[in-house]
Design an enzyme around this catalytic site. Structure first.
Site, short mmCIF file in Angstrom:
data_model
loop_
_atom_site.label_atom_id
_atom_site.label_comp_id
_atom_site.label_asym_id
_atom_site.label_seq_id
_atom_site.Cartn_x
_atom_site.Cartn_y
_atom_site.Cartn_z
N HIS A 101 0.84 -1.20 0.00
CA HIS A 101 0.00 0.00 0.00
C HIS A 101 0.87 1.23 0.00
CE1 HIS A 101 0.61 -1.42 4.11
NE2 HIS A 101 0.62 -0.14 4.50
N HIS A 103 1.07 5.20 0.78
CA HIS A 103 0.41 6.26 1.56
C HIS A 103 0.51 7.57 0.78
CE1 HIS A 103 0.43 4.13 5.59
NE2 HIS A 103 1.38 3.45 4.98
P1 AMP Z 1 1.73 0.40 7.30
O1 AMP Z 1 2.40 0.69 8.61
O2 AMP Z 1 2.42 1.05 6.14
O3 AMP Z 1 1.48 -1.07 7.08
O4 AMP Z 1 0.33 1.14 7.38
C1 AMP Z 1 -0.90 0.49 7.52
C2 AMP Z 1 -1.96 1.55 7.49
O5 AMP Z 1 -3.21 0.93 7.31
C3 AMP Z 1 -2.05 2.42 8.73
O6 AMP Z 1 -1.88 3.79 8.37
C4 AMP Z 1 -3.44 2.13 9.27
O7 AMP Z 1 -4.05 3.27 9.84
C5 AMP Z 1 -4.18 1.67 8.03
N1 AMP Z 1 -5.33 0.79 8.25
C6 AMP Z 1 -5.39 -0.29 9.05
N2 AMP Z 1 -6.60 -0.88 8.95
C7 AMP Z 1 -7.32 -0.15 8.08
C8 AMP Z 1 -8.65 -0.22 7.56
N3 AMP Z 1 -9.49 -1.21 7.92
N4 AMP Z 1 -9.06 0.72 6.69
C9 AMP Z 1 -8.24 1.71 6.32
N5 AMP Z 1 -6.97 1.83 6.76
C10 AMP Z 1 -6.51 0.93 7.62
#
Ligand code: AMP
Ligand code: ZN
Length: 142
Positions: A101, A103
């Site tokens: 993903h 950001h």
């Molecule tokens: P990372 O540390 O790059 O894996 O970031 C994961 C991101 O996913 C974090 O910014 C979380 O806030 C976000 N996240 C986790 N669960 C969900 C969800 N159900 N819907 C949207 N974002 C999410």
């Protein structure tokens, strides 16, 4: 059907709700549930890949295209003129959800955030000879 234990695959499959902002054959984008700033958006491949190196070229291109198109729109939607765009690519880099993903985090002059450089405490001493050697090594591996 994605990976049954992957939260982002569950979002793609509609099993978990999301605030979706964009979708095409290969890519989906939705608002981060715990935003670092208003408009914080995640762009993901619809198929499950844990890290960037697992993605086929076409999927990488689709992510890049979506980033190019969406970043300015996301910025505009919250009145920002800039964004920090980043991928925590692997657990050691802080990736918590093992489904690729990107950001997109809108930035404003008074948000007290830093640049990507501020993630690190400082810069290691690496001499020019070492840089030359390293560049050659990387080049031959590609
Ligand atoms: P990372 O540390 O790059 O894996 O970031 C994961 C991101 O996913 C974090 O910014 C979380 O806030 C976000 N996240 C986790 N669960 C969900 C969800 N159900 N819907 C949207 N974002 C999410
Ligand atoms: Zn997944």
């Amino acid at each position: 059907m994605g990976e049954s234990n992957c939260i982002f695959c569950q979002i793609v499959d509609g099993e978990i709700p999301s605030h979706t902002v964009y979708e095409d054959d290969a890519v989906m984008a939705f608002l981060d549930a715990n935003p670092l700033a208003e408009g914080h958006t995640l762009i993901i491949p619809k198929d499950h890949y844990s890290t960037m190196d697992e993605m086929p070229d076409a999927v990488g291109a689709a992510i890049g295209r979506a980033l190019t198109q969406l970043a300015p729109v996301v910025e505009n939607s919250v009145g920002a003129n800039a964004s920090t765009i980043g991928i925590n690519n692997g657990e050691d880099a802080g990736q918590e959800i093992p489904h690729v993903h990107a950001h997109v985090i809108p930035r404003t002059p008074d948000d007290h955030g830093g640049s990507i450089h501020s993630i690190f405490g400082g810069t290691p001493e690496i001499g020019d000879d070492e840089l030359t050697e390293l560049a050659q090594d990387i080049e031959t591996r590609i």
